[in-house]
Write an enzyme that holds these catalytic residues in place. Structure first.
Site, short mmCIF file in Angstrom:
data_model
loop_
_atom_site.label_atom_id
_atom_site.label_comp_id
_atom_site.label_asym_id
_atom_site.label_seq_id
_atom_site.Cartn_x
_atom_site.Cartn_y
_atom_site.Cartn_z
N THR A 94 0.82 -1.27 -0.03
CA THR A 94 -0.03 0.05 0.07
C THR A 94 0.77 1.31 -0.08
O THR A 94 1.72 1.29 0.71
CB THR A 94 -1.03 -0.01 1.39
OG1 THR A 94 -2.03 -0.82 0.91
CG2 THR A 94 -1.72 1.18 1.34
N GLU A 104 11.51 -2.26 -2.10
CA GLU A 104 12.09 -3.54 -1.77
C GLU A 104 13.33 -4.06 -2.57
O GLU A 104 13.28 -4.17 -3.58
CB GLU A 104 11.05 -4.63 -1.87
CG GLU A 104 9.97 -4.50 -0.68
CD GLU A 104 8.51 -5.12 -1.10
OE1 GLU A 104 7.96 -5.15 0.05
OE2 GLU A 104 8.40 -5.21 -2.22
#
Lengths: 460, 460
Positions: free
Chosen positions: B230, B320
């Site tokens: 999100t 990430e």
């Protein structure tokens, strides 16, 4: 901790195929099959050679396929929609357009894509085509396909020098077809060859298909010419098929096979699937026409689709770094287009693909992908969507493993069974949109550490 | 061999922020900034607490932002287009719709996304909103945002129990704002907080923004509730802005910031950016209206865009496994939409992203992505496309490093310089479509081994 990849779908040992001149070398790869000479369609002959385009000495890098039928040969093509079309794509399209869908054969090379090569590249592609047509004294044109690094010119003198070797060695044997499959390979780890035999209007029809996958790391030692992904395939059949009907059948088959696979969502400048039909199965058969013989057309189209599907799946199994073969089945869609969009979105999601690598029943990521598919806002009702994993037939219990039903997560999910199902090499994600009866399958592989290693390698 | 990732853009040590209750703990991350209390907009106050939603004891997981201005507060939102909208998204949209763009504040939680949670989830989101509105005895509604695992209900009793703690501890200090940024975090490795100060029609206006990134691996120990990505953000300003004008400025800013970043192309069910404007900078200023004061509107809109851009880039830097911050600049486009499509296609290509990880000047992959962008066939002319890498200002020689000019590959590319340019943490790909004057920037990160490790992790 991420799982240790148990074993790649690509047998690393089979990389020796790059330099193997023949399939006589024993191999352990269960994706390689040897067919008897009778399995191949009548009146097609092939030849391959090393023309010095691939750097590896002796590696097959130039191939020829020619119809030897005395009937006209129909030819059809499905080609890349990429704006940057390689020279051979342009030449093949021009030839098919001007001949109204007739061509006598194909010359293909690996090791160089002849893409982003300007006027010189276009001239070279024409020289490859004409060299074969003249060498065979054919009155039908020769189509061209290339795969390999981009931004480099093909060594046209080497190729022209090798063409007589090809034209004088045309044959249809188990070995010659296998060698052609080897000549197609770039970073593929195994050659891809399949055959079909079926009955059509009382005749036995044979069909052969060869393809190569979307490998990226063509070893290139010089300045930039970057590695390049291409999907190439050729299907030859001795059925007699009218050109427009052949094109229509090929488009149908390709949409449901090659256009339904994705390794990483990239579309090459060279992607091409060709189909030849030379009518040699029977001298008397009239050419199949979808308008006058819809039943016969349906049989032919479905056989073509089935062969194309098998060939396309081999590419996914040979996908870079793949450890999983993932089928995304979207059913209950209002339209075929809607099902396709949803299935392709799921199959292209890096989050879904890494979850499959991690053997993680992560329905949240699948649902997310469904929810942001193109046009989802106007076509998908969240409370009618269900998600399940279909265990492969090799498992004892093949009951669908439900994770979401009508938009509600399943309670008390059996994590042990989840692990068992996702531990398989073949994983099937089933999404039911609950708003119609259309169904689509898309095939993909997982995203693994090896994928990053292969594609992140510096070219040196 | 792929390169050994020198260092991740995300400082792993800063993971301690998850359990840190305050920024007083020294940290080395250069992306974290501490601002003096005066930097924050007037008449906004915030509070945070641990309500037991995150598993880590003491981790901030519930936050409140409220306007204390005696003028009406305008509020605007840009929210996910995902079909599967989370309950808080629905509640916030309903509140803004019924109030005509007015709201007094925001309650947010991390640790649970309240997505795919049915009627109960919707009821809980309303209870969060009403709990705050009643607690503050406000006559303006309270918007709601949630982030974390999906398919799980929020612990509504815990939250309702914690609301009085929040409402009675509202303040505007360096620490309270920093703590709110901490409460936003899920898998982020550093809190994201930025401020702005500018002049608008003779008034000093302050603006503060907080956001959180698209982390995926919310540690979840129980059955399936899967990890969830999100993007959440809130911007508060003491400017006086009419609601429709605020919405218009926010959409403009979000399109050029949050909508212009991609980590892995997935769109969450919860993505929300909110903006509050309470007019507290001046009691006398009339609300800014884009129709009556276009010049003032442009100043405000551009400041909002600039802040949003900085906040959005922090998310990419915290992507990430990211080792590179990649800017994709597409210029020379006929339209803004065309430039956006091309830039997003390049930035989403796994092949381009792995090449950046591998520090590989692979223009073939970039060109490929340009060529299969949506509508490329009708809008892009291959022979007018140029590609270059723009070295960052930290390098001595910032001459653009050209790899392709007007569709022709550069000859004699300097591989040493290529390596130097791509060895930088910040890489800028410049594509000139050569057919107009529109320009767009999209920001992304590379695809690394760590990305696969993080997202391929089994939830156990």
């Amino acid at each position: 901790m991420p799982p240790t990849p148990s074993s790649s779908l690509r047998a690393v040992s089979s990389r020796s195929f790059h330099i193997s001149a023949s399939l006589a070398t024993p191999n352990k790869d269960h994706h390689v099959r040897i067919y008897p000479a009778e399995a191949f369609p009548k009146a097609f002959a092939v030849a391959s050679t090393h023309a010095g385009i691939k750097k590896v000495k002796g590696a097959l890098d130039l191939g020829l396929l020619a119809s030897t039928s005395n009937r006209p040969t129909s030819a059809a093509a499905c080609m890349t929609r990429n704006v940057f079309k390689a020279a051979p794509v342009t030449v093949t399209a021009d030839l098919l357009h001007s001949s109204g869908g007739r061509a006598g054969g194909l010359i293909m090379n690996s090791g160089c894509a002849n893409a982003v090569t300007g006027k010189q590249g276009l001239e070279n592609a024409w020289r490859m085509s004409k060299g074969v047509t003249e060498g065979l004294q054919s009155n039908e044109g020769t189509l061209v396909m290339s795969t390999g690094v981009i931004g480099q010119q093909v060594p046209i003198e080497n190729i022209e020098h090798a063409i007589p070797t090809l034209t004088s060695n045309l044959e249809s044997t188990s070995e010659s077809w296998s060698n052609l499959a080897l000549a197609f390979m770039t970073t593929d780890t195994f050659p891809k060859l399949r055959t079909r035999e079926f009955q059509l209007n009382g005749q036995t029809i044979r069909m052969v298909g060869i393809d190569k996958g979307a490998g990226m790391i063509a070893p290139s030692m010089g300045p930039p010419p970057p590695p390049h992904a291409t999907l190439l395939g050729v299907i030859a059949t001795d059925a007699a098929v009218e050109p427009k009907t052949l094109q229509s059948a090929l488009q149908y088959a390709v949409d449901r096979s090659f256009n339904s696979i994705t390794v990483d969502g990239d579309m090459s400048t060279n992607d091409t699937i060709l189909c030849f039909a030379n009518g040699a199965a029977s001298q008397s058969a009239v050419e199949l026409d979808e308008k006058t013989d819809p039943a016969g057309y349906k049989i032919f189209r479905d056989e073509l689709r089935s062969l194309a599907e098998e060939l396309a799946q081999l590419v996914v199994r040979d996908g870079e770094g793949a450890t999983k073969f993932v089928t995304v089945r979207v059913k209950g869609a209002a339209t075929y287009e809607m099902a396709t969009k949803v299935a392709r979105t799921i199959a292209s999601s890096p989050l879904v693909k890494t979850a499959m690598y991690g053997e993680d029943a992560n329905w949240g990521r699948i649902l997310c992908a469904v929810g942001y598919s193109p046009d989802a806002e106007s076509t998908i009702s969240p409370t009618s969507v269900s998600v399940a994993f279909q265990p492969p037939s090799s498992m004892t219990d093949t009951t669908p493993f439900k994770v979401l039903t009508n938009g509600e997560p399943e309670q008390d999910i059996d994590e042990t069974r989840a692990k068992e199902v996702l531990n398989q090499e073949d994983i099937e994600i089933v999404v039911d949109l609950g708003c119609g009866s259309e169904e689509v399958k898309v095939w993909t592989c997982d995203f693994s550490h090896d994928y990053v290693t292969i594609n992140g390698s510096y070219r040196s």
